[in-house]
Design an enzyme around this catalytic site. Structure first.
Site, PDB file in Angstrom:
ATOM      1  N   CYS A 125       0.805  -1.226   0.000  1.00  0.00           N
ATOM      2  CA  CYS A 125       0.000   0.000   0.000  1.00  0.00           C
ATOM      3  C   CYS A 125       0.835   1.272   0.000  1.00  0.00           C
ATOM      4  O   CYS A 125       1.613   1.522   0.929  1.00  0.00           O
ATOM      5  CB  CYS A 125      -0.931   0.006   1.206  1.00  0.00           C
ATOM      6  SG  CYS A 125      -2.059   1.421   1.195  1.00  0.00           S
ATOM      7  N   CYS A 154     -18.157   4.436  -4.196  1.00  0.00           N
ATOM      8  CA  CYS A 154     -17.431   3.902  -3.052  1.00  0.00           C
ATOM      9  C   CYS A 154     -16.486   4.964  -2.499  1.00  0.00           C
ATOM     10  O   CYS A 154     -15.752   5.602  -3.268  1.00  0.00           O
ATOM     11  CB  CYS A 154     -16.630   2.670  -3.458  1.00  0.00           C
ATOM     12  SG  CYS A 154     -17.627   1.406  -4.279  1.00  0.00           S
ATOM     13  N   CYS A 169     -18.874  -6.235   0.992  1.00  0.00           N
ATOM     14  CA  CYS A 169     -17.986  -6.223  -0.171  1.00  0.00           C
ATOM     15  C   CYS A 169     -16.622  -6.674   0.350  1.00  0.00           C
ATOM     16  O   CYS A 169     -16.007  -5.974   1.162  1.00  0.00           O
ATOM     17  CB  CYS A 169     -17.910  -4.817  -0.773  1.00  0.00           C
ATOM     18  SG  CYS A 169     -16.769  -4.664  -2.164  1.00  0.00           S
TER      19      CYS A 169
END
Length: 331
Positions: A72, A109, A200
């Site tokens: 990340c 989102c 999700c």
């Protein structure tokens, strides 16, 4: 994790099948034509094979995350050029959502680079959810780990989906993340389910894991009771400055056909779910994406950016859909 007993809310026809890692690994090892045939049959029985749901993802709070996820660029401890920014203003988020809807997206989102929201962080997010919902879009948020009561507040504001990925299999997880446990992720998913928000949840492939470890991720997802309504499958985008960029040394993260196999296994093991092509689509190319749609993918992240990494632009996706005879889904 041992999944709970079969949900009483499911009919006998919908009762979940227990998938062992060996079962999923056997799927991934099938001859490609046989695997694609089985996956497409499963897909066609439950979904319109020529319809794709479009979601747009916006980073509402970028950078400065205290976690150490090795992939990340938003982790504060890595030098990736991603700045620690303030949360976006409500008007900016609503404008982005309106633009996404005008471009054809049906779900919006909102992602924040947090370990988890504090109560004071949640208040502006709730306002964003309300305003985006008022536009007629489905709403989704990914904010990290949730505490007791957070999911209920998000539900009351109109949140339709909460995204919280498992990322990888339990066996490989410690190679990627050390600042939170696998169980932490499962507990957030349990809070989301308890609040009545749809789940999700997916993962990332191409992080150096073995095929068996990819099978372990799919088995974990499929054995959740119930399995997620939405399953995003990401292909690792290598970002300079992250540990995985150094470890993989710029090598291709995953073979395109192996990615297609992963999509097919997700479709077979989670037949009712929406399976989303997420990060890494630009690197996969049109041919591999086309195979993914045949194998059961029926959603994409739509728009030029996913949090901090690139994505095919809207016109490129429209062109691909036209060439494949696909059409966007409607809410």
């Amino acid at each position: 994790m041992q999944p709970s007993a079969v949900s009483q809310s499911r009919t006998a026809a919908q009762a979940p099948t227990r998938w062992s890692v060996a079962d999923v690994e056997a799927l991934l090892s099938m001859p490609m034509n046989d695997l694609l045939f089985r996956a497409h049959q499963t897909h066609r029985l439950r979904h319109d094979p020529n319809t794709v749901q479009l979601s747009t993802l916006l980073s509402i709070k970028t950078g400065g995350c205290p976690e150490d996820c090795a992939y990340c660029p938003q982790a504060a401890r890595y030098h990736t050029g991603v700045a620690d920014e303030d949360m976006l203003a409500l008007d900016d988020v609503v404008a982005a959502a309106a633009a996404a809807k005008a471009a054809g997206a049906t779900r919006f989102c909102m992602g924040a680079a947090w370990r988890g929201p504090r109560d004071r962080d949640l208040e502006p997010v709730l306002a964003m959810v309300r305003e985006v919902k008022a536009l007629g879009l489905e709403t989704c948020a990914t904010l990290g780990m949730l505490k007791d009561g957070h999911a209920e507040r998000l539900k009351d504001a109109g949140l339709d989906y909460y995204n919280h990925n498992l990322d990888t299999s339990p066996e490989f997880y410690g190679e990627i993340i050390t600042t939170r446990e696998y169980r932490d992720r499962l507990e957030t998913l349990e809070r989301v389910r308890h609040a009545g928000v749809r789940v999700c949840c997916g993962g990332i492939v191409g992080m150096g894991e073995s095929r068996k470890e990819r099978a372990g991720l799919i088995a974990q997802l499929a054995n959740l009771d119930p399995y997620p309504e939405s399953v995003p499958i990401n292909s690792l985008v290598q970002v300079e400055g992250t540990p995985l960029f150094r470890e993989l040394q710029g090598k291709p993260a995953i073979d395109g056909f192996e990615f297609v196999r992963t999509i097919a296994a997700a479709r077979i093991t989670m037949p009712e779910a929406v399976v989303r092509l997420s990060a890494g689509r630009r690197e996969l190319g049109d041919g591999v994406q086309a195979l993914c749609f045949f194998a059961g993918a029926n959603s994409i992240f739509y728009g030029e950016r996913l949090l901090t990494t690139g994505n095919p632009d809207v016109e490129a996706d429209r062109s691909l859909f036209m060439r494949l005879g696909l059409k966007p889904d409607a809410v």
